[in-house]
Design a protein around this motif. Sequence first.
Motif, PDB file in Angstrom:
ATOM      1  N   PRO A 191      -7.993   4.002   6.320  1.00  0.00           N
ATOM      2  CA  PRO A 191      -8.886   3.106   5.854  1.00  0.00           C
ATOM      3  C   PRO A 191      -8.360   2.163   4.886  1.00  0.00           C
ATOM      4  O   PRO A 191      -8.074   2.652   3.758  1.00  0.00           O
ATOM      5  CB  PRO A 191     -10.112   3.860   5.434  1.00  0.00           C
ATOM      6  N   GLY A 192      -7.979   0.951   5.247  1.00  0.00           N
ATOM      7  CA  GLY A 192      -7.705  -0.328   4.319  1.00  0.00           C
ATOM      8  C   GLY A 192      -6.025  -0.294   4.257  1.00  0.00           C
ATOM      9  O   GLY A 192      -5.351  -1.217   3.878  1.00  0.00           O
ATOM     10  N   GLY A 193      -5.505   1.036   4.392  1.00  0.00           N
ATOM     11  CA  GLY A 193      -4.197   1.110   4.187  1.00  0.00           C
ATOM     12  C   GLY A 193      -3.198   0.378   5.228  1.00  0.00           C
ATOM     13  O   GLY A 193      -2.297  -0.144   4.796  1.00  0.00           O
ATOM     14  N   VAL A 194      -3.519   0.079   6.530  1.00  0.00           N
ATOM     15  CA  VAL A 194      -2.941  -0.496   7.566  1.00  0.00           C
ATOM     16  C   VAL A 194      -2.846  -2.061   6.854  1.00  0.00           C
ATOM     17  O   VAL A 194      -1.998  -2.648   7.243  1.00  0.00           O
ATOM     18  CB  VAL A 194      -3.450  -0.422   8.956  1.00  0.00           C
ATOM     19  N   ARG A 202       1.595  -2.616   0.817  1.00  0.00           N
ATOM     20  CA  ARG A 202       2.153  -1.318   1.129  1.00  0.00           C
ATOM     21  C   ARG A 202       1.197  -0.314   1.475  1.00  0.00           C
ATOM     22  O   ARG A 202       1.427  -0.053   2.639  1.00  0.00           O
ATOM     23  CB  ARG A 202       3.406  -0.843  -0.074  1.00  0.00           C
ATOM     24  N   ASN A 203       0.249  -0.127   0.587  1.00  0.00           N
ATOM     25  CA  ASN A 203      -0.484   1.048   1.070  1.00  0.00           C
ATOM     26  C   ASN A 203      -1.684   1.409  -0.112  1.00  0.00           C
ATOM     27  O   ASN A 203      -1.561   0.649  -1.300  1.00  0.00           O
ATOM     28  CB  ASN A 203       0.145   2.460   1.215  1.00  0.00           C
ATOM     29  N   LEU A 204      -2.716   1.828   0.408  1.00  0.00           N
ATOM     30  CA  LEU A 204      -3.819   2.422  -0.865  1.00  0.00           C
ATOM     31  C   LEU A 204      -3.644   3.851  -1.009  1.00  0.00           C
ATOM     32  O   LEU A 204      -3.430   4.610  -0.041  1.00  0.00           O
ATOM     33  CB  LEU A 204      -5.173   1.962  -0.148  1.00  0.00           C
ATOM     34  N   ASN A 205      -3.789   4.443  -2.070  1.00  0.00           N
ATOM     35  CA  ASN A 205      -3.290   5.723  -2.463  1.00  0.00           C
ATOM     36  C   ASN A 205      -4.244   6.473  -2.808  1.00  0.00           C
ATOM     37  O   ASN A 205      -4.441   7.636  -2.902  1.00  0.00           O
ATOM     38  CB  ASN A 205      -2.158   5.457  -3.580  1.00  0.00           C
ATOM     39  N   GLY A 215     -10.693  -6.970  -1.528  1.00  0.00           N
ATOM     40  CA  GLY A 215     -11.454  -6.087  -2.732  1.00  0.00           C
ATOM     41  C   GLY A 215     -12.265  -5.128  -1.983  1.00  0.00           C
ATOM     42  O   GLY A 215     -13.104  -4.498  -2.871  1.00  0.00           O
ATOM     43  N   VAL A 216     -11.744  -4.653  -0.973  1.00  0.00           N
ATOM     44  CA  VAL A 216     -12.673  -3.558  -0.346  1.00  0.00           C
ATOM     45  C   VAL A 216     -11.784  -2.457  -0.494  1.00  0.00           C
ATOM     46  O   VAL A 216     -10.540  -2.333  -0.536  1.00  0.00           O
ATOM     47  CB  VAL A 216     -12.632  -3.801   1.004  1.00  0.00           C
ATOM     48  N   THR A 217     -12.648  -1.262  -0.900  1.00  0.00           N
ATOM     49  CA  THR A 217     -11.880   0.162  -0.899  1.00  0.00           C
ATOM     50  C   THR A 217     -12.122   1.042   0.310  1.00  0.00           C
ATOM     51  O   THR A 217     -13.176   0.724   1.061  1.00  0.00           O
ATOM     52  CB  THR A 217     -12.533   0.998  -1.945  1.00  0.00           C
ATOM     53  N   PRO A 218     -11.135   1.979   0.453  1.00  0.00           N
ATOM     54  CA  PRO A 218     -11.335   3.029   1.489  1.00  0.00           C
ATOM     55  C   PRO A 218     -12.601   3.488   1.720  1.00  0.00           C
ATOM     56  O   PRO A 218     -13.216   3.696   2.769  1.00  0.00           O
ATOM     57  CB  PRO A 218     -10.057   4.088   1.221  1.00  0.00           C
ATOM     58  N   ARG A 219     -13.332   4.092   0.348  1.00  0.00           N
ATOM     59  CA  ARG A 219     -14.401   4.659   0.343  1.00  0.00           C
ATOM     60  C   ARG A 219     -15.502   3.794   0.967  1.00  0.00           C
ATOM     61  O   ARG A 219     -16.384   4.158   1.901  1.00  0.00           O
ATOM     62  CB  ARG A 219     -14.938   4.859  -1.163  1.00  0.00           C
TER      63      ARG A 219
END
Length: 546
Positions: A191-194, A202-205, A215-219
């Motif tokens: 989620p969000g990382g792509v 690059r990615n969200l960790n 401004g959106v998070t994977p959560r």
Amino acid sequence: MSARLRIVGGTVHDPANGIDGEVRDICIEDGRITAGLPDGAPTLDARGMIVMAGGVDIHSHLASSSCNHARRLLPEEHSADPTPAPALLDGAAPPRSGTGGTVPTTFTNGYRYAGLGYTTVFDAAVAPVMARHTHAELEDTPCVDGGFFALMGNDEYLLRQVAAGERERARDYAAWLLGSTGAYAIKIVNPGGVEAWKSGQRNLNGLDEALATHGVTPRAILETLTDAANQLGLPHPVHIHCNNLGLRGNVAVTLASMQALAGRRAHFTHVQFHSYGGPGWSSGAVPIIEYVNAHAELSIDVGQVMFGPATTITADGPVEYLLHKSSGRKWVNIDIELETGCGIVPLLYKDKAAVSALQWAIGLELFLLSRDPWRVVLSTDHPNGGSFLSYPALIQLLMDRNVREEKLKQVNPKLLAGSALADGLTREYTLNEIAIITRAGPARLLGLGQKGHLGAGADADVTVYAKDADIAQMFATPRYVIKGGTLVVEEGQLRRAPAGRRLHVRPGYDDALLPDLRRYFDAYSTVSFENYPVSGIPDDPLPLSP
Ligand SMILES: [Zn+2]
């Protein structure tokens, strides 16, 4: 072929109906299981054999534009594994040749799944804009009922709604997207990382690291789409590939994702790839499976790694870059406009390679420490962890402790010290548990009430195995396979190849979505709003839960 058939005297494993190894007849009429048939109905002698419902694959990659890119990437697999047209009976659909390898061609996929006793398969990751391609491939994948999950976890319109706090509109959009593309379920990949990968971040960790672009998070993405699936009453809940696939220490983000959705129905996929301890390579299977065991709202499929060739095919662009760099193998990277990404890298899992051996062990730990087989089901994430043709060997590892321990002696032990598998897991799966993790469980998790069991009214998808001391051999070569009442495999040979049904949903939504969505398409999409929905999808959509 008569519309009636009595399968006589087999030993039936039908866990959804509480039948564990009873000798009884299974009756078929007009494509369905029926309670009984008049005397004189045609019979199939299954005395001494094992009878189960047809297999149900909850997570595979077999019919997508990504698979086609993988086929194009791997011509060496085509010449190594040509598949001549099977000798079908006269009057059956014309047989078709193809190629095999880790990413077989469409007809070969259908023939090989049927030859393995599987009669229902889902492609787990389709870019919605490429849904037409998937429908065309499913059209050419005989012998199995099929559908697909639509990628939404990095979708531009959805991210905009999440950023704006418009969660109801996000839900309406998800409903529109499912119905417009003929999809079956909502899929989230990294989620969000792509989107981070596509936009240069690059990615969200972690779950709370925000996308610089939105401004959106994977959560927030996980919560929005999980609630959307549940509020829409979809037969299958949201299907989640967590952040940080394949990375050391990712057990933390996997657990955090499960905790973030506590109390909500959700399916976490290929969890083996998300169960790595840290900071050095180690197994994180125990805390994951303990959490799953304790939370009845969650289900997982394992994503077992099997030694041998594989091809990683995923929307998870950043992980494929890392795999390409570490393996030196060929690589595909594609940004799919507005919706998602795609990465492909071929791989070889070697038993003498320490990380491959650890991955193999972690998958087995998840299976062997599971307390509820209905919620921990079989997959290799075909072809990411290995081909679906390796399912029989995996079943043997689960059912036969001796085979497992012999294999364990052969693998690289470097990273296995202190792992549950190395410490000794004595469990052996029973035939009934295998019937659960390969058909009854996935059918139930997919909300397919007519699949995965042999009760009256179920689809007449039946697999008959000749008993064999070699479990892998038994599951690799069913004696008979019946698909929707048609005898597809006869005496171990593929004889008929009927078209499968399409499994899809069409949830309702608030029409107020459409003017805004049309403006968005006009402004940003190379596909017009009118041309986006797929027309001519066969078979009626499946019902939703109230
Ligand atoms: Zn997958």
